[in-house]
Design a protein around this motif. Structure first.
Motif, PDB file in Angstrom:
ATOM      1  N   GLY A  89       0.812  -1.206   0.000  1.00 37.15           N
ATOM      2  CA  GLY A  89       0.000   0.000   0.000  1.00 37.15           C
ATOM      3  C   GLY A  89       0.850   1.262   0.000  1.00 37.15           C
ATOM      4  N   ALA A  90       0.346   2.279   0.669  1.00 36.21           N
ATOM      5  CA  ALA A  90       0.995   3.589   0.700  1.00 36.21           C
ATOM      6  C   ALA A  90       2.371   3.514   1.343  1.00 36.21           C
ATOM      7  N   GLU A  91       3.314   4.270   0.787  1.00 38.35           N
ATOM      8  CA  GLU A  91       4.650   4.333   1.375  1.00 38.35           C
ATOM      9  C   GLU A  91       4.630   5.245   2.593  1.00 38.35           C
ATOM     10  N   VAL A  92       5.249   4.770   3.679  1.00 35.35           N
ATOM     11  CA  VAL A  92       5.327   5.544   4.921  1.00 35.35           C
ATOM     12  C   VAL A  92       6.786   5.719   5.366  1.00 35.35           C
ATOM     13  N   THR A  93       7.722   5.541   4.422  1.00 33.15           N
ATOM     14  CA  THR A  93       9.139   5.739   4.711  1.00 33.15           C
ATOM     15  C   THR A  93       9.340   7.132   5.297  1.00 33.15           C
ATOM     16  N   GLY A  94      10.046   7.210   6.397  1.00 35.03           N
ATOM     17  CA  GLY A  94      10.356   8.503   6.995  1.00 35.03           C
ATOM     18  C   GLY A  94       9.270   9.058   7.893  1.00 35.03           C
ATOM     19  N   ASP A  95       8.102   8.440   7.939  1.00 36.54           N
ATOM     20  CA  ASP A  95       7.028   8.879   8.829  1.00 36.54           C
ATOM     21  C   ASP A  95       7.294   8.257  10.199  1.00 36.54           C
ATOM     22  N   ILE A  96       7.778   9.064  11.126  1.00 36.97           N
ATOM     23  CA  ILE A  96       8.279   8.521  12.387  1.00 36.97           C
ATOM     24  C   ILE A  96       7.208   7.813  13.211  1.00 36.97           C
ATOM     25  N   LYS A  97       5.924   8.112  12.987  1.00 41.15           N
ATOM     26  CA  LYS A  97       4.910   7.431  13.803  1.00 41.15           C
ATOM     27  C   LYS A  97       4.878   5.929  13.540  1.00 41.15           C
ATOM     28  N   TYR A  98       5.471   5.498  12.395  1.00 34.39           N
ATOM     29  CA  TYR A  98       5.530   4.070  12.073  1.00 34.39           C
ATOM     30  C   TYR A  98       6.822   3.412  12.548  1.00 34.39           C
ATOM     31  N   TYR A  99       7.741   4.173  13.145  1.00 36.68           N
ATOM     32  CA  TYR A  99       8.946   3.577  13.716  1.00 36.68           C
ATOM     33  C   TYR A  99       8.531   2.761  14.934  1.00 36.68           C
ATOM     34  N   ASN A 100       9.099   1.594  15.116  1.00 35.11           N
ATOM     35  CA  ASN A 100       8.777   0.766  16.278  1.00 35.11           C
ATOM     36  C   ASN A 100       9.023   1.512  17.576  1.00 35.11           C
ATOM     37  N   SER A 101      10.054   2.340  17.615  1.00 40.05           N
ATOM     38  CA  SER A 101      10.350   3.100  18.834  1.00 40.05           C
ATOM     39  C   SER A 101       9.203   4.042  19.173  1.00 40.05           C
ATOM     40  N   GLN A 102       8.520   4.559  18.181  1.00 40.43           N
ATOM     41  CA  GLN A 102       7.369   5.433  18.412  1.00 40.43           C
ATOM     42  C   GLN A 102       6.103   4.633  18.701  1.00 40.43           C
ATOM     43  N   LEU A 103       5.954   3.485  18.031  1.00 42.41           N
ATOM     44  CA  LEU A 103       4.786   2.631  18.275  1.00 42.41           C
ATOM     45  C   LEU A 103       4.762   2.116  19.712  1.00 42.41           C
ATOM     46  N   SER A 104       5.931   2.037  20.344  1.00 44.22           N
ATOM     47  CA  SER A 104       5.984   1.568  21.730  1.00 44.22           C
ATOM     48  C   SER A 104       5.399   2.612  22.684  1.00 44.22           C
ATOM     49  N   SER A 105       5.529   3.891  22.362  1.00 40.31           N
ATOM     50  CA  SER A 105       5.005   4.940  23.251  1.00 40.31           C
ATOM     51  C   SER A 105       3.699   5.547  22.744  1.00 40.31           C
ATOM     52  N   ASN A 106       3.430   5.466  21.452  1.00 44.55           N
ATOM     53  CA  ASN A 106       2.187   5.972  20.871  1.00 44.55           C
ATOM     54  C   ASN A 106       1.620   4.912  19.949  1.00 44.55           C
ATOM     55  N   PRO A 107       1.018   3.859  20.518  1.00 46.07           N
ATOM     56  CA  PRO A 107       0.589   2.717  19.710  1.00 46.07           C
ATOM     57  C   PRO A 107      -0.519   3.065  18.719  1.00 46.07           C
ATOM     58  N   TYR A 108      -0.564   2.249  17.699  1.00 41.96           N
ATOM     59  CA  TYR A 108      -1.505   2.393  16.588  1.00 41.96           C
ATOM     60  C   TYR A 108      -2.947   2.543  17.063  1.00 41.96           C
ATOM     61  N   ASN A 109      -3.340   1.805  18.083  1.00 44.72           N
ATOM     62  CA  ASN A 109      -4.736   1.865  18.557  1.00 44.72           C
ATOM     63  C   ASN A 109      -5.075   3.176  19.269  1.00 44.72           C
ATOM     64  N   ASN A 110      -4.089   4.034  19.507  1.00 41.84           N
ATOM     65  CA  ASN A 110      -4.336   5.362  20.108  1.00 41.84           C
ATOM     66  C   ASN A 110      -4.502   6.456  19.049  1.00 41.84           C
ATOM     67  N   TRP A 111      -4.249   6.140  17.795  1.00 38.97           N
ATOM     68  CA  TRP A 111      -4.279   7.198  16.768  1.00 38.97           C
ATOM     69  C   TRP A 111      -5.683   7.652  16.493  1.00 38.97           C
TER      70      TRP A 111
END
Length: 155
Positions: A133-155
């Motif tokens: 699908g869509a490219e998300v390269t460079g979008d920091i919200k998809y970095y695992n380090s960010q997903l640990s503190s701001n998980p996908y289900n909180n978006w």
């Protein structure tokens, strides 16, 4: 020690039929500072400690150093990690000379599925499977380090 990769959302589960390998990964972060992320990972029956540097302006490349450690060491270090453990299954999907690593997340990131492909250069051509699908390269919200503190289900 410089990795170059592109990251994409995944739009269909058909990649699972193309996968040649799958492995459970549990990981946490000792540091999520973008200048020096420090990750502890248990991948199957092996532990790892990884240090990643800041991404370039495009989000395509960054320094990465990784060392294998015992699962016991990784378990101990996971107890010292910041809150927000990542739990996922990684599928390896070969496409010609490339291997897409597709991560299906669980827990607070359930519903998120992303694919990464490592490249030898920033402008290298690579296959684009139908499930990409869509490219998300460079979008920091998809970095695992960010997903640990701001998980996908909180978006």
């Amino acid at each position: 020690m410089i990795e170059i990769e592109r990251k994409f959302l995944v739009t269909a589960e058909t990649f699972k039929q193309e996968a040649i390998k799958q492995i459970r990964i549990v990981q946490g972060f000792l540091s999520t500072d973008p200048e020096r992320t420090v990750r502890i990972r248990i991948k199957g029956a092996t532990g790892f400690i990884t240090v990643k540097g800041k991404s370039d302006d495009e989000g395509l490349s960054r320094f990465e150093w990784e060392k294998e450690i015992t699962v016991e060491e990784a378990d101990t270090l996971l107890q010292k990690c910041l809150p927000g453990v990542i739990d996922k299954i990684r599928y390896e999907v070969p496409m010609g000379k490339f291997v897409f690593e597709v991560d299906e997340f669980f827990g607070d990131n359930e519903g998120l599925v992303v694919a990464e492909v490592e490249l030898e250069s920033k402008d290298e051509e690579y296959p684009k499977p139908a499930w990409l699908g869509a490219e998300v390269t460079g979008d920091i919200k998809y970095y695992n380090s960010q997903l640990s503190s701001n998980p996908y289900n909180n978006w």
